[in-house]
Structures are given as C-alpha cells and as structure tokens.
Design a protein around this motif. Sequence first.
Motif, PDB file in Angstrom:
ATOM      1  N   PHE A  73       0.867  -1.180   0.000  1.00  0.00           N
ATOM      2  CA  PHE A  73       0.000   0.000   0.000  1.00  0.00           C
ATOM      3  C   PHE A  73       0.910   1.238   0.000  1.00  0.00           C
ATOM      4  O   PHE A  73       1.397   1.645   1.068  1.00  0.00           O
ATOM      5  CB  PHE A  73      -0.908   0.002   1.240  1.00  0.00           C
ATOM      6  CG  PHE A  73      -1.770  -1.226   1.371  1.00  0.00           C
ATOM      7  CD1 PHE A  73      -2.930  -1.350   0.628  1.00  0.00           C
ATOM      8  CD2 PHE A  73      -1.415  -2.260   2.229  1.00  0.00           C
ATOM      9  CE1 PHE A  73      -3.731  -2.481   0.734  1.00  0.00           C
ATOM     10  CE2 PHE A  73      -2.207  -3.385   2.350  1.00  0.00           C
ATOM     11  CZ  PHE A  73      -3.376  -3.501   1.596  1.00  0.00           C
ATOM     12  N   PRO A  74       1.173   1.815  -1.168  1.00  0.00           N
ATOM     13  CA  PRO A  74       2.173   2.894  -1.264  1.00  0.00           C
ATOM     14  C   PRO A  74       1.867   4.049  -0.317  1.00  0.00           C
ATOM     15  O   PRO A  74       0.705   4.435  -0.133  1.00  0.00           O
ATOM     16  CB  PRO A  74       2.070   3.331  -2.733  1.00  0.00           C
ATOM     17  CG  PRO A  74       1.548   2.130  -3.442  1.00  0.00           C
ATOM     18  CD  PRO A  74       0.615   1.467  -2.481  1.00  0.00           C
ATOM     19  N   GLU A  75       2.928   4.586   0.280  1.00  0.00           N
ATOM     20  CA  GLU A  75       2.763   5.665   1.242  1.00  0.00           C
ATOM     21  C   GLU A  75       2.297   6.944   0.557  1.00  0.00           C
ATOM     22  O   GLU A  75       2.484   7.141  -0.647  1.00  0.00           O
ATOM     23  CB  GLU A  75       4.064   5.923   1.997  1.00  0.00           C
ATOM     24  CG  GLU A  75       5.188   6.505   1.170  1.00  0.00           C
ATOM     25  CD  GLU A  75       6.397   6.835   2.007  1.00  0.00           C
ATOM     26  OE1 GLU A  75       6.324   7.814   2.778  1.00  0.00           O
ATOM     27  OE2 GLU A  75       7.403   6.125   1.899  1.00  0.00           O
ATOM     28  N   ASP A  76       1.674   7.810   1.332  1.00  0.00           N
ATOM     29  CA  ASP A  76       1.203   9.105   0.857  1.00  0.00           C
ATOM     30  C   ASP A  76       2.070  10.193   1.478  1.00  0.00           C
ATOM     31  O   ASP A  76       2.489  10.082   2.634  1.00  0.00           O
ATOM     32  CB  ASP A  76      -0.267   9.309   1.243  1.00  0.00           C
ATOM     33  CG  ASP A  76      -0.924  10.446   0.483  1.00  0.00           C
ATOM     34  OD1 ASP A  76      -0.545  11.611   0.707  1.00  0.00           O
ATOM     35  OD2 ASP A  76      -1.811  10.159  -0.343  1.00  0.00           O
ATOM     36  N   GLU A  77       2.331  11.229   0.701  1.00  0.00           N
ATOM     37  CA  GLU A  77       3.158  12.323   1.223  1.00  0.00           C
ATOM     38  C   GLU A  77       2.484  13.018   2.391  1.00  0.00           C
ATOM     39  O   GLU A  77       3.150  13.562   3.268  1.00  0.00           O
ATOM     40  CB  GLU A  77       3.454  13.320   0.107  1.00  0.00           C
ATOM     41  CG  GLU A  77       4.343  12.759  -1.002  1.00  0.00           C
ATOM     42  CD  GLU A  77       4.627  13.787  -2.074  1.00  0.00           C
ATOM     43  OE1 GLU A  77       4.074  14.909  -1.976  1.00  0.00           O
ATOM     44  OE2 GLU A  77       5.396  13.473  -2.997  1.00  0.00           O
ATOM     45  N   VAL A  78       1.159  13.032   2.373  1.00  0.00           N
ATOM     46  CA  VAL A  78       0.407  13.631   3.476  1.00  0.00           C
ATOM     47  C   VAL A  78       0.156  12.560   4.524  1.00  0.00           C
ATOM     48  O   VAL A  78      -0.513  11.564   4.252  1.00  0.00           O
ATOM     49  CB  VAL A  78      -0.933  14.215   2.978  1.00  0.00           C
ATOM     50  CG1 VAL A  78      -1.715  14.829   4.136  1.00  0.00           C
ATOM     51  CG2 VAL A  78      -0.687  15.241   1.873  1.00  0.00           C
TER      52      VAL A  78
END
Length: 922
Positions: free
Chosen positions: A477-482
């Motif tokens: 589950f790719p990380e989010d910048e926010v």
Amino acid sequence: MERRKDERKRRRDKETEIREELRDDTSQKDRDTEGNAMPPLRKRRAKRSKKKEAVPEVMVLESDSSDDELSSDEEGGKPTNPTLSSPFLASQSTQYTGLEQPTLDSGAPVTGESKKRHRVENKWKRRAKQMAQGMAGLAAVASKSYGVSYWAKHQGLYNVPTPKAAPPSYRGQMCPQNLALDHPAANILKSYSQQGCPVNTGNKWTMEMWEAMIEKGPHISALEPDAIEQLQEELEAKVKAKQCKVVEWEWLKSQPREMWEQLKISPIAMVPHKSRKYRAILDLSFSLKLKDGGVIQAVNDASVKTAPKGAIDQLGQSLDRIIHAMAQADEEDKVFMAKWDIKDGFWRLDCQDGEEWNFAYVLPQEDGKPVKLVVPTSLQMGWIESPPYFCAASETGRDVAQQYAEAPVGSLDNHKFIAHALQGEDYATFQGQEGIKDLQYMIEVYMDDYISMAIPRSKEDLKHVANAVMKGVHDVFPEDEVDQNDPISYKKLLKLEAMWSLTKDILGFTFDGDNKTIWLEDAKREVLLKTLKQWLRQARRSATQGIPFDEFRKVISKLRHAFISIPAGKGLLSPCNTMLRIQPKYVLLNKSPALKQAIEDCRTLLRVSTKAPTKCKELVAGWPDYVGVKDASGYGVGGFIVGENKACIPTMFRFEWPQDIRDEIVSDSNKNGRLTNSDLECAGLLMLWLVMEDVCNIQSGDHVTLFSDNSPTVSWVQRMAAKSSVVAQQLIRALALRLKVMGASPLSTLHIAGDENRMTDIPSRSFGTPAKWHYKDDLDLLTFYNRTFPLKSQPCWSVYQVGSKITTLVLSVLRTKLLDMDVWCRLPKRGRHIGSVGKPLSHLWESTLIYRTQASSTKSGHSQDSHKQSGCEISTQEEVKSELRRLVALSQLLVRRSPWPGEPIQPKTRQQDDSSPVSRSS
C-alpha cells in the motif's frame, strides 16, 4: 458401541486419506538419487546441510508443517518454528496452489450458496494438516507440551536488494513495489492494481428487478436524519477520491444499456460503530420476493468465488496463534506488542471496469427528491469476496515485513513513522533482557490490522521489527506524502497503537506481555456487565417482563467470544443454549433458576477477569502431565490417577453411592427414575477431577487427560456443555469453575471401551457384584488391586479416601440442588491417602495400557499368552496412544504459512496418479 467404533474408524480413515494426499507432493523429496527411501538420520543431516548452504539473500520463512521440517533447539531442547530455507524471490512463472480459484472437492466452483460445503471440506483438510504437524512435533519433542513454535527466531541473513519502483500509474490505492514485486502473489496484485479485481455475481437483472429494489430502498437504519447526514459527508469525500459516483435513476435509464447492464442494487445500512456514530455497510445478503412470486437472489448468494483461495485461510487463527505464542514465552521474558491499522481497508482496491455496477445502492435522502444511485468503484464491506481480495494484499505485506525483519538488526532505514513506535514508559524503561541469545518475534495480520510481538534483547531489536512491519505495509500500500492520508492510519498512530508496550489491546482482548495474561477489553467488558446487570435487576423487579429473544441471542454470542479468555465460562452456558434452541419471543429469567444462576455466574466471571486475568498457557492444551481414568456404576464410582510428564503418587480411589441415589437410577425395573447412567458417569468424572486436584497438586497451565467409558460424558466435557441433562449441566458448571480456580489448561477427554476399563471397573463395583470384587475395607481392596495390577517401578498403589464434604457437594448436584458459585470456588479439604503411601512417579500411563489389553482378551476368551502372540496387545496399546496423540495434535494450531500462497505446484511424476488432488491442496 459398534456404531461409535465405526464412526471413529471412518473419521480416522478420512483424515489419513487427506493427510496422505497432502503428503504425496513431498514424497519424492524424501527419496535419494537411487530411488530408495532415505533413512531419517540422513534426511535430517541433508536438511541441515541445505540450510548451511543457503545464500544470504534468503529468509528463514515459516511454513505449513510437514514432518521433516520440524526440529528442536539443539542447545536447550526447546521446540522451534518449522522453517523453509528457500528463496523468497520466487519465479513469477511458478504456480502456487494458494493463488488458484477455490473449488469444491468435486471440482465445481464455489458460490455463495455452496460456501457452507466449502467450509466443511476446508475443515477436513485443515484437521489433516494439524494432525501431520502435531504428530511430527510430538515425535520431535516427546517430553514437551509443544512440538512447534509460533515464534520466529531472528537470523539476520537477508540482504535487502535495490528498491524496485511501482508502476507510474495504477488504480485504487494498492500497488506492489520493492520486495512485494518478488513475492509469489506479485503478478496477481499487479493485475488488481492495473485492471481491478474481477467480479462475478451471476446473471444480469431485469428492469422489473431494478424497479423492485429501488422501491425497497435503503435499510431503515440509514433513514435516520443523522445517519443521512453522515453518509452524505462520507460520499463527498469518496466522490472526491474517485472511489464512487452518484447518478440519478431517470438519467441512467436514458443511457445505453451496455454501460450499466451489470447493475445490481442492494440496501445500504448504517450500523453503530465504536470510533464514530455509524458505519455504512451494504447488505449484499439481502434477497427480495417479487410480486409475481419470483425471487431476486442476493448478490452474495449469486457470487462465484474467484479471489485466491489461500488469501483468507489464515484469518480465523490469528488470535489463537497470538495466544499460543504468548503461552510459549518463558515466564521471565518480556513480550512487547505493537499494532498498525490500514486506513480505509477495502476501499483501497478497485473493481474491474464496468463491474462496479454490481454494488449500487439507493442514496438515503429526504422525501420528494429524485432517486439517486450510489455506485462505489471499490470493494465493498459486506461482499463475500472483499475479504479474500483484500487479504491477498495484506497477507503479502505481512510476508514482505517478515522478509525485512530477517535483515541484520540496524540495517533498515528508519521509517517516517518510527517515532510513534519508540515511545511510552515501557519502551523508555526497558534496559534489555539478559540471557536471550536471539531476537524472537511474531508478525501477524488480521484483515487490515498488522500486529507484532517481540521478545527483544535491546531497544534496537524493537526499532528493527517496527521498521520491518511498516516497510512491508508500504511495499503493498504505497505511502502518501500527506501523513493523514497514508495507508498506515495516522489517527491510530496518534492513539499510540503502534507504540511498543507490554500491555496492548489486540483483536478485542487485552494482553499483558509481562505476566503472559489475557482478558476482554475494558470497553467490551463494561458493556456486557451493564447488560447482564440490567437483566438481573429486571428479573428481581418483575416476574413477567422478559428479555427480547434477539437481544438475548446477541448478548450470549458476545459472551461466547468473551469466554475465549475465560474458558470456564463455556461451562456456564448450557442453560442459555437450551433457551436458544427453544427461541421464545421473550426470555424470562425467573422461570428458570438455572438460567438465572448462569447469568449471575457469567457476570461474576467477567467482573473478576481483570483482577485475576487468565494466563495464556491455561488456554493451550498439550501432552498430559497427569492422567486420570474413572468408571461409575449403579454401586459407586472408582478410578485411578498416574503421572505422565510430571510425577504424582499412583493413586486408586472409590466412593459408594448412597441408597437414595441408587433409588433414582433409571433401569428396566425403575423407568421413572430421575438419574441416568450418564449422569452418574459425569458425577464420577467430576469426583475424579476433585481427587486429582489434591493428589497431583494441579498448577497453572498443567495438562490433564481424563478417560471415561461413557460417550455422553466425554462429549459433554469436550464441549463444556450438556444438552439434554439438567444434572449434567450443573456438573459441567462445577467442573468448569474448578478448572478456572486451579488454572489448568483445557482438558483432553477421551473414550475408553468398557471392556478395556477393568482397572476402574473393579473399584467402582467393589461394593456389589461380582462377588470376587466385593471389598468392604479400602485397604483390603488395595491389596487386591496391587496383586491384580502391579506397578513395575514400585511395590504398590496408594488408596485415597474422598472427604465427606466433597462427596456431599457432588451428591447435592445429583439431588438437583443449585449451589452458589462460591461453594465451588472455595472447597474444603478434598480427602487424604490412607495406609501405605508410595512415592511420586511419572511416565506410568503407558505401563497401565497392558491391563486394558488383558481385560479385552479375558472377555473374548483368549489367554493372555495367545493374545500377545496374535499381536493384538500391541495393536490395542498403539491405538490408545495414537488416539491421545491425535487429540493433542488437533489442539495445536497450524503454524502460519509463509509465503501465503503456499507450496509451489510440483510437476507430476509417474508415481503420481493424474487424478490426485494434491495440486488443489493449499
């Protein structure tokens, strides 16, 4: 008798058949190059040699247990995790059984309507695997309670390769990258991230069906003003995130039918939730009867299961594996725990284009507004295929996290959320643990909850495991910048759930890693206590006001779940089970004193559960420390007790029923009697346990096996519930309370054929016939007993005289007198040994089996010598030992399979039958 034997034989044959099918795949691995069977010693050496040759870019992974993969620690004899020294970076062309679509044994696809049959078939296969794992474990560590370990021992041999980026674009919020691209499930996850998850919900609907479901509209719970308001707010966020769309029904009908031909409509419900007021759930199990008599089949019933079959089979065992792991930790170990939650769960995976129309629902809104349909593009909670599709991703994340954890400690980059794990008093005050050579850890996932436990050597170990888990999550589950939008729930991080702690709420229960105890979460416990208190108060105030049956059924279901941590609670629920079978409109506690007492007992157990929490080792069965065998007759009860893994004084006891009990026994001449033979047998088993408490000095976590020649009694104790006998219900209640007080692990109860039970037949019938067994004095009986059943290791048995206060309690139950819980929790002196008392001994049970055989041969008219020569003695003894091994093996959970898709499908050989189901097993 013959029918029971045939049933046991049929069950054993079925399990053996499945076990052999599962082993066919590995049989060729156990052959040497010349085609001859490799000796066991050479086999073990070959395996150790292969492990030594493993290159650094390999992880020691957990696997489903096979006989030759189980071993014990060479230094301390402690059982270790079955390991698989094979490259994690599997070839993408390799086929894995767990990636296949589930099918029935007949080869037919599994649908919502056939899922019950599928569960039954999977249960048989799981039991066969448990048998294989447990038998191998007991053989490897014969003197231990556990043959396998649920902990992974860190070896630090894995070198993290160069990162691999995810595709530049993908659908939804799930896409494999880095190590996840080398996982056996990588290709299938990539297809989900590019094309979406396949959906097959059966035949297309007609206009009549659509109109009928629109007229039905949302569930009544979704029409409350505050529910409508919350749902509208959530929809705005989902539409903005492109996770759903809203269309007017009149507009949709004007569009080309090909665009929305898959449309199916289900009612939306808003159910109460712990973290917010409501949670929206689509009722995909709803079916509707049409005016013409036809039926709109529920979406779930019509769905064909296409998600990978291996993705979800670990789900139901996560909590039990955590309990088993905690039970295996040494008393002095400190077990740290942390957990991480995946935000928005199912919404992170999309359906394939055009398939999203299968999950539409009518938008709840004020009267007079045009009908609108909400069409989610993501997987929906309530669809039977959402869990396996999601678990294919979350289980891959767990496998990847396990891979990262096997890198050298300190070699992983710090994750952006690492500070959330390294805080709190427990972490700050931790100074390391002396005497621990290797880091031991456990990484579990239950749907969207990642759970980690560690027995660390230092703080650096805790940092390492936390980094590994979070990196594994972000590889799927790719990380989010926010941070607030990250798949790792930031809200739960702020609630300190990821903080390493010695006390943690996990899957509805609170675990204490210092004392290795478990109890129901405080919030859940308080809700149950409040409800039970209201019921009892209502019963005191009104004799006619009852509990609505639906409320009663739901609360009893919650009590069953709560009693996972209080096993004695199961023994209190027999009167509640009776009411569930009757299904009255209202449940009146005052009409059933036993039911009212059961509710009071449940409330008491819950109230004291935090003051005296259950040790996890008290929840796990194992090879017996002590063995007790008993028999009851119309004259009395008798039995014997021996030590197995632990020593106790070899003891024989007996007790004569008083005349009023004999007068109540049902017989051909007394058809109106109140007590059945099974009631007496159950009372005898309770008395056996009470004697064992004193003779064996039962301690917390001790394992006890009891034998009885009465099948109903064995069944009642195994289930801790009695169905037809009110007397047996109260006897099981008393036994359950005593097990709770003593802290013993779950009893292993087995049936012994009556004609093989002469060692207890004699003391139980020593008050009547046959005359040759009639002894008025206990010491005279003991002399005869020593002469008939001599011990090899010491001159004599010892005889135990049960105290009158104890026998009075047991007789009170037979006389249908209800006793308060305190009476059973605070017992007087049990009794005492009389005459000459022998020394405590262990490992005597097997030596008593010879007398079972002698009894059988005597009855059949054969001499003991001819019986030995025929080989029947060995057969009978081995069958008894095998039955106990089988019971212990089935009490051990399967070790988590990693990677989750399971073993690769092996190419068929000439020795394998083409019709063998090996390729379908997981």
